[in-house]
Design an enzyme around this catalytic site. Structure first.
Site, PDB file in Angstrom:
ATOM      1  N   ASP A 185      -1.777  -4.182 -11.445  1.00 47.86           N
ATOM      2  CA  ASP A 185      -1.318  -3.552 -10.212  1.00 47.86           C
ATOM      3  C   ASP A 185      -2.497  -3.310  -9.279  1.00 47.86           C
ATOM      4  OD1 ASP A 185      -1.140  -1.068 -12.389  1.00 47.86           O
ATOM      5  OD2 ASP A 185      -2.072  -0.504 -10.499  1.00 47.86           O
ATOM      6  N   ASN A 193      -1.105   1.626   2.559  1.00 50.90           N
ATOM      7  CA  ASN A 193       0.095   1.976   3.330  1.00 50.90           C
ATOM      8  C   ASN A 193      -0.156   3.171   4.244  1.00 50.90           C
ATOM      9  OD1 ASN A 193       1.926  -0.016   2.432  1.00 50.90           O
ATOM     10  ND2 ASN A 193       2.330   1.131   0.550  1.00 50.90           N
ATOM     11  N   HIS A 198       2.878   0.399   6.559  1.00 47.69           N
ATOM     12  CA  HIS A 198       3.606  -0.346   5.528  1.00 47.69           C
ATOM     13  C   HIS A 198       3.647  -1.843   5.804  1.00 47.69           C
ATOM     14  CE1 HIS A 198       5.076   2.950   3.000  1.00 47.69           C
ATOM     15  NE2 HIS A 198       5.117   3.655   4.119  1.00 47.69           N
ATOM     16  N   ASP A 202       2.842  -4.703   3.117  1.00 51.15           N
ATOM     17  CA  ASP A 202       3.679  -5.882   2.852  1.00 51.15           C
ATOM     18  C   ASP A 202       2.855  -7.160   2.963  1.00 51.15           C
ATOM     19  OD1 ASP A 202       5.827  -4.235   2.482  1.00 51.15           O
ATOM     20  OD2 ASP A 202       6.777  -4.684   4.404  1.00 51.15           O
ATOM     21  N   GLU A 229       3.714  -2.300  -6.376  1.00 52.48           N
ATOM     22  CA  GLU A 229       2.500  -3.106  -6.334  1.00 52.48           C
ATOM     23  C   GLU A 229       2.141  -3.604  -7.731  1.00 52.48           C
ATOM     24  OE1 GLU A 229       1.074   1.220  -6.763  1.00 52.48           O
ATOM     25  OE2 GLU A 229       2.733   0.132  -5.879  1.00 52.48           O
TER      26      GLU A 229
END
Length: 309
Positions: A185, A193, A198, A202, A229
């Site tokens: 992760d 973020n 955000h 993405d 993630e």
């Protein structure tokens, strides 16, 4: 009507390009006959098995060509026979619960020629037969594939991971084939973020997925996003040493990659855990949990590193 007026006309017929149409038509023409699961385990409904071998077995043992994990199926329930000119026959192998074709019970050990759209009921499982060159085969495969993909990253999703992990685990145990799992992760992803928005997050998820999928793994490896993630990679036939090498290559590549978003370089690293199938490993969830715990160990040790168990 002027050209300008015509360009504003929203009620137009859209036609795909000639090249695209040719590709799609070629896909249809070359599509082999197939079985599609209409009723069975929820995560498998819609799955399609192309019939490409002269003989294929259906059953609930993992070595079956068409494997469905349902107790109403016999271990070796039936077989599919591919003959000349793509003629397909079905034969019940004296199964416990029998087989119906279009509602009629078939005679065991007697081949039955299949026609397009025939429905086969094996215990509680229902398949549909699609003949060679049928456009439904291509359309159905596309629809099923989309249910298996994460819409943001276009790699496999959590549902696909759980189903594939279970099946690969069983096959690996049966055949004593190496199987290694990598879980990783992204470090401090919440800060990306929070600090950049955000949309930036993405962008990072899409880029990481693309880099790993297209540059760092083999075609036969299975790569999925199972959380915000969080990612998982299945290496079929891969040893623990190879898993560590692949995880380290991913870690280094992500660390050295420039993630630029709206003029800002985003800080992106990852922590990875690696675990391999052992004789004492009893289930897919157990193997996955060991890899996940190894990833947690990497994070506790300072992040941006690989740990193995």
């Amino acid at each position: 009507m002027s050209a300008a007026d015509d360009s504003r006309n929203d009620d137009k017929t859209n036609v795909v390009s000639g090249d695209t149409l040719k590709v799609r038509l070629t896909e249809v023409v070359n599509a082999p006959p197939a079985l599609v699961l209409l009723m069975g385990p929820a995560h498998m409904v819609g799955k399609q098995w192309p019939i490409t071998k002269s003989e294929m077995f259906i059953g609930r043992v993992v070595e079956a060509h068409i494997f469905v994990d349902d107790r109403s199926l016999s271990k070796k329930h039936a077989r599919i026979i591919l003959g000349m000119n793509n003629e397909v026959k079905f034969e019940d192998l004296n199964s416990t619960n029998g087989t119906e074709v279009n509602g009629s019970l078939t005679i065991a050990n007697t081949p039955h020629k299949l026609k397009n759209n025939d429905q086969l009921k094996l215990g509680n499982i229902i398949f549909k037969f699609i003949e060679k060159g049928n456009i439904e085969s291509v359309a159905n495969k596309g629809t099923y594939d989309r249910t298996q993909l994460d819409p943001l990253t276009q790699i496999y999703n959590k549902g696909a991971l759980n189903a594939t992990g279970e099946e690969v685990f069983r096959r690996a145990k049966l055949t004593e084939t190496p199987m290694t799992v990598i879980v990783f992760d992204l470090d401090h992803f919440k800060k990306v973020n929070d600090n950049y928005g955000h949309a930036a997050g993405d962008y990072v998820l899409r880029e990481v997925s693309s880099i790993v999928q297209n540059r760092l793994i083999r075609q036969g490896d299975f790569f999925a996003r199972f959380g915000g993630e969080e990612f998982c990679l299945l290496l079929v036939g891969g040893t623990l040493q190879r898993g560590v090498e692949v995880a380290e290559r991913i870690r280094q590549t992500i660390e050295n990659n420039e993630f630029m978003y709206n003029g800002s370089k985003l800080p992106v690293t990852l922590s990875a855990g690696v675990a391999t199938l052992e004789a004492s490993t009893n289930s897919w969830p157990e193997l996955f949990e060991r890899a996940d715990q190894a990833a947690y160990k990497a994070k506790k040790a300072g992040r941006n590193r690989v740990a193995a168990v």
